[in-house]
Motif scaffolding. Structure first.
Motif, PDB file in Angstrom:
ATOM      1  N   GLU A  93      43.353 -69.830  29.911  1.00 41.79           N
ATOM      2  CA  GLU A  93      43.040 -71.230  29.624  1.00 41.79           C
ATOM      3  C   GLU A  93      44.328 -72.060  29.535  1.00 41.79           C
ATOM      4  O   GLU A  93      44.386 -73.189  30.029  1.00 41.79           O
ATOM      5  CB  GLU A  93      42.228 -71.345  28.333  1.00 41.79           C
ATOM      6  N   LEU A  94      45.358 -71.516  28.911  1.00 38.01           N
ATOM      7  CA  LEU A  94      46.641 -72.218  28.805  1.00 38.01           C
ATOM      8  C   LEU A  94      47.259 -72.437  30.181  1.00 38.01           C
ATOM      9  O   LEU A  94      47.835 -73.508  30.443  1.00 38.01           O
ATOM     10  CB  LEU A  94      47.605 -71.456  27.896  1.00 38.01           C
ATOM     11  N   HIS A 144      55.343 -73.315  25.096  1.00 35.23           N
ATOM     12  CA  HIS A 144      55.716 -72.627  23.858  1.00 35.23           C
ATOM     13  C   HIS A 144      54.595 -71.686  23.419  1.00 35.23           C
ATOM     14  O   HIS A 144      54.842 -70.557  22.985  1.00 35.23           O
ATOM     15  CB  HIS A 144      56.032 -73.650  22.763  1.00 35.23           C
ATOM     16  N   ARG A 145      53.376 -72.152  23.549  1.00 38.25           N
ATOM     17  CA  ARG A 145      52.217 -71.325  23.171  1.00 38.25           C
ATOM     18  C   ARG A 145      52.126 -70.099  24.076  1.00 38.25           C
ATOM     19  O   ARG A 145      51.798 -69.004  23.618  1.00 38.25           O
ATOM     20  CB  ARG A 145      50.939 -72.172  23.260  1.00 38.25           C
ATOM     21  N   LEU A 146      52.436 -70.272  25.362  1.00 39.84           N
ATOM     22  CA  LEU A 146      52.401 -69.144  26.302  1.00 39.84           C
ATOM     23  C   LEU A 146      53.468 -68.101  25.981  1.00 39.84           C
ATOM     24  O   LEU A 146      53.296 -66.926  26.288  1.00 39.84           O
ATOM     25  CB  LEU A 146      52.589 -69.636  27.740  1.00 39.84           C
ATOM     26  N   ASP A 147      54.571 -68.549  25.377  1.00 42.36           N
ATOM     27  CA  ASP A 147      55.639 -67.614  24.996  1.00 42.36           C
ATOM     28  C   ASP A 147      55.285 -66.801  23.752  1.00 42.36           C
ATOM     29  O   ASP A 147      55.948 -65.806  23.449  1.00 42.36           O
ATOM     30  CB  ASP A 147      56.955 -68.375  24.747  1.00 42.36           C
ATOM     31  N   GLN A 170      53.403 -82.414  25.875  1.00 45.16           N
ATOM     32  CA  GLN A 170      52.245 -81.530  26.010  1.00 45.16           C
ATOM     33  C   GLN A 170      52.604 -80.276  26.797  1.00 45.16           C
ATOM     34  O   GLN A 170      52.185 -79.166  26.433  1.00 45.16           O
ATOM     35  CB  GLN A 170      51.091 -82.263  26.698  1.00 45.16           C
ATOM     36  N   ILE A 171      53.367 -80.427  27.857  1.00 43.68           N
ATOM     37  CA  ILE A 171      53.798 -79.278  28.664  1.00 43.68           C
ATOM     38  C   ILE A 171      54.634 -78.332  27.816  1.00 43.68           C
ATOM     39  O   ILE A 171      54.425 -77.107  27.836  1.00 43.68           O
ATOM     40  CB  ILE A 171      54.563 -79.751  29.919  1.00 43.68           C
ATOM     41  N   GLN A 172      55.554 -78.874  27.054  1.00 43.76           N
ATOM     42  CA  GLN A 172      56.387 -78.035  26.186  1.00 43.76           C
ATOM     43  C   GLN A 172      55.542 -77.287  25.164  1.00 43.76           C
ATOM     44  O   GLN A 172      55.784 -76.113  24.876  1.00 43.76           O
ATOM     45  CB  GLN A 172      57.445 -78.874  25.481  1.00 43.76           C
TER      46      GLN A 172
END
Length: 187
Positions: A152-153, A138-141, A132-134
């Motif tokens: 939110e992220l 990844h979404r933040l990148d 989940q952290i990954q």
């Protein structure tokens, strides 16, 4: 054990491990040392019904297993399987206990099994949190993420890290208590 029986045993083990099922070939059915096969199944924690799977495979060749020898061997194998040390290892790897231990051994087996299983479950939860952290990192990148979603992220990531640290502490506590106990158990 004679060389012939040893070769037969090796062949049976190899065939079972390669096939991943309980069926035996015609040659294995004809040369089987049923007591030894029962012992092997017992050390693996196989249920009594395992003999019926072997019998079904051998029935195709007109061969009936020696049930008395098989069960005698299986009982001896269960003495190796139903130890607290093995129970702890089985729990740590997340194996399913099939209720095969004799009543006199089952209480100690289950206590050690539950200790190992508790550690396995926390380790599995940690792996899930890592995924989940990954995913969130990844979404933040991703450069196309909207600024309100970024906030939110970040909140989600802080929560995941908090959960992860909590689970790490839980794992450490369990390993210090149960892990030390598991290492002290007779092999």
């Amino acid at each position: 054990m004679t060389r012939r029986h040893l070769l037969t045993l090796i062949f049976i083990l190899l065939a079972l491990s390669l096939s991943g099922c309980a069926t035996l070939s015609e040659g294995e059915c004809r040369t089987a040392n049923w007591q030894e096969l029962g012992r092997i199944d017992g050390t693996q924690g196989q249920p009594r019904a395992r003999l019926f799977e072997h019998a079904k495979a051998c029935a195709d060749y007109g061969i009936r297993p020696d049930a008395e020898a098989y069960y005698r061997g299986r009982e001896r194998g269960l003495l190796d399987y139903c130890t607290p040390a093995n129970a702890y290892r089985e729990g740590r790897r997340g194996a399913t206990y099939r209720g095969v231990c004799p009543a006199l051994l089952e209480g100690n087996f289950l206590e050690s099994y539950r200790q190992g299983l508790a550690i396995h479950e926390v380790e599995s939860e940690l792996e899930g949190l890592e995924r989940q952290i990954q995913r969130v990192e990844h979404r933040l990148d991703d450069e196309e993420v909207a600024s309100d979603e970024i906030q939110e992220l970040h909140r989600e990531l802080r929560s995941l890290y908090r959960d992860y640290r909590f689970r790490q502490q839980e794992l450490l506590r369990l390993e210090q208590y149960h892990g030390r106990y598991g290492r002290m158990l007779p092999r």
